[in-house]
Design an enzyme around this catalytic site. Structure first.
Site, mmCIF file in Angstrom:
data_model
loop_
_atom_site.group_PDB
_atom_site.id
_atom_site.type_symbol
_atom_site.label_atom_id
_atom_site.label_comp_id
_atom_site.label_asym_id
_atom_site.label_seq_id
_atom_site.Cartn_x
_atom_site.Cartn_y
_atom_site.Cartn_z
ATOM 1 N N CYS A 95 37.932 76.009 49.567
ATOM 2 C CA CYS A 95 38.295 75.053 48.507
ATOM 3 C C CYS A 95 37.143 74.769 47.538
ATOM 4 O O CYS A 95 37.358 74.170 46.490
ATOM 5 C CB CYS A 95 38.805 73.758 49.121
ATOM 6 S SG CYS A 95 40.239 74.029 50.168
ATOM 7 N N HIS A 141 38.457 67.931 44.054
ATOM 8 C CA HIS A 141 39.358 68.820 44.796
ATOM 9 C C HIS A 141 40.543 68.019 45.333
ATOM 10 O O HIS A 141 40.360 66.985 45.983
ATOM 11 C CB HIS A 141 38.576 69.480 45.937
ATOM 12 C CG HIS A 141 39.452 70.201 46.899
ATOM 13 N ND1 HIS A 141 40.431 71.080 46.500
ATOM 14 C CD2 HIS A 141 39.512 70.162 48.253
ATOM 15 C CE1 HIS A 141 41.055 71.556 47.562
ATOM 16 N NE2 HIS A 141 40.521 71.007 48.640
ATOM 17 N N ASN A 186 47.403 70.741 48.111
ATOM 18 C CA ASN A 186 46.049 71.287 48.107
ATOM 19 C C ASN A 186 46.158 72.798 47.851
ATOM 20 O O ASN A 186 46.622 73.536 48.714
ATOM 21 C CB ASN A 186 45.407 70.989 49.467
ATOM 22 C CG ASN A 186 43.999 71.560 49.597
ATOM 23 O OD1 ASN A 186 43.595 72.425 48.830
ATOM 24 N ND2 ASN A 186 43.270 71.081 50.593
#
Ligand code: UT7
Length: 333
Positions: free
Chosen positions: A112, A252, A282
């Protein structure tokens, strides 16, 4: 004026297939209420079988090139956790499909945090004078590595791609990147992992449960808050910005509660935070560029705004960056 990397184009793409919380509750032991209250996610986009990361990356990449008004770049970087194949890298295929055969192209693997690691790589080439224009794509078809009925991962992740074009420019131009802060701690590698299928531990067979993605949510939550906050504070300090001068925090999109915790520690109100996880979940390496594109398309992020970016991911890895938002055409996801 100092030479700097300048963001001059952006593109976003999520696959059309919507999976709502209700749809997940019908096939696994979870509820819309649990997912919404624990994560903030209402729905996510998921690829059809046969659609790969490169397919998402090519669309986002083309949109970013169009937004920049250019046809090509000197190099192509793809941040991804879900390459089309374990070997070779996916970036050369994406570059070729975008008409850039012959251009250097490679993958960056930082889960990520991948987009920020890619941004730092692009920044080094542009400020070092070895490239004039870079296409950086963050793309993940994360649903392809999740165990079909795993309620600890399925509700959280979604598929998508975001891309930016960066060019060599000067540090006082809108779009200019500031210093990029990166870090890692490999002693925490087991917190976010696909345990088998690599050179350490081969898959024991096609049904090996260790071939799927696994995350220890609670410790990851804690480390994500601590590391994203510290990295963002450092990037903000290096840019010389106060908390009030941050117009948009683009963190994020892991979990709404994480965004709230990071924003509170940075003294940035939630009204100045980019939030699209309710619609896309996500999306791993695609998370930051998708959030940037959506915030700009929604008018939250305006030309000249100061944006503070931060991410945390497997490895574990983290990073943060600053930039001022340029005057470019944007289509959201
Ligand atoms: O992208 C890289 C960065 N990723 C992240 O930053 C993710 C960080 N972690 C998180 O966002 C959260 O830890 C999760 C959303 C993954 C989990 O939330 P949590 O509040 O930490 O829940 P938990 O794992 O501690 O589970 C709490 C309870 C447990 O039940 P008991 O033991 O209290 O009876 C779980 O079994 O919730 C249960 N649970 C669920 N219930 C319904 C876990 N997943 C689900 C589910 N539906 N999907």
């Amino acid at each position: 004026m100092k030479r700097a990397a300048v963001l001059c184009g952006i593109g976003a793409w999520v696959p059309p297939g919507v999976v709502t919380n209700e749809a997940l509750s019908a096939v696994m032991d979870t509820t819309d209420e649990w997912i919404r209250t624990r994560t903030g996610i209402r729905e996510r986009r998921v690829v059809e079988p046969g659609t790969a990361t490169s397919d998402l990356a090519v669309v986002a990449g083309r949109r970013a090139l169009d937004s920049a008004g250019v046809k090509s770049a000197d190099l192509v970087i793809l941040a991804t956790t879900t390459p089309d194949h374990p070997c070779p890298a996916t970036a050369p295929d994406v570059a070729a499909r975008l008409g850039m055969t012959g251009v250097p192209a490679w993958d960056v693997a930082a889960v990520c945090s991948g987009f920020l690691y890619g941004l730092a790589t692009a920044n080094a080439f542009l400020t070092g004078g070895t490239a004039e224009r870079v296409l950086l794509i963050g793309a993940d078809a994360f649903s392809t590595i999740l165990a079909p009925n795993d309620r600890s991962t399925r509700p959280i992740f979604g598929d998508g791609a975001g891309a930016v074009v960066l060019r060599a420019g000067e540090s006082d131009e809108p779009g200019a990147l500031g210093d990029i802060v990166l870090g890692s701690d490999g002693s925490l590698r087991d917190l976010i992992t696909i345990p088998a299928g690599g050179s350490r531990t081969p898959l024991s067979g096609p049904d090996d449960p260790d071939g799927y993605f696994a995350m220890q949510g609670k410790p990851v939550f804690r480390h994500a808050v601590t590391r994203m906050t510290a990295a963002a504070q450092e990037a903000r300090r290096r840019a010389g910005w106060s908390a009030e001068e941050v117009d948009c925090l683009v963190a994020h999109q892991a979990n709404y509660r994480i965004l709230q915790a990071v924003a509170a520690k940075l003294d940035v109100p939630m009204t100045r935070c980019a939030v699209n996880l309710d619609r896309v979940g996500n999306t791993a390496a695609a998370s930051i560029p998708l959030a940037l594109a959506d915030a700009a398309a929604d008018g939250q992020l305006k030309t000249g705004h100061r944006a503070l970016l931060t991410a945390f991911g497997g490895g574990v890895t983290w990073g943060a960056a600053t930039l001022t938002w340029p005057d470019i055409p944007v289509e959201g996801s």
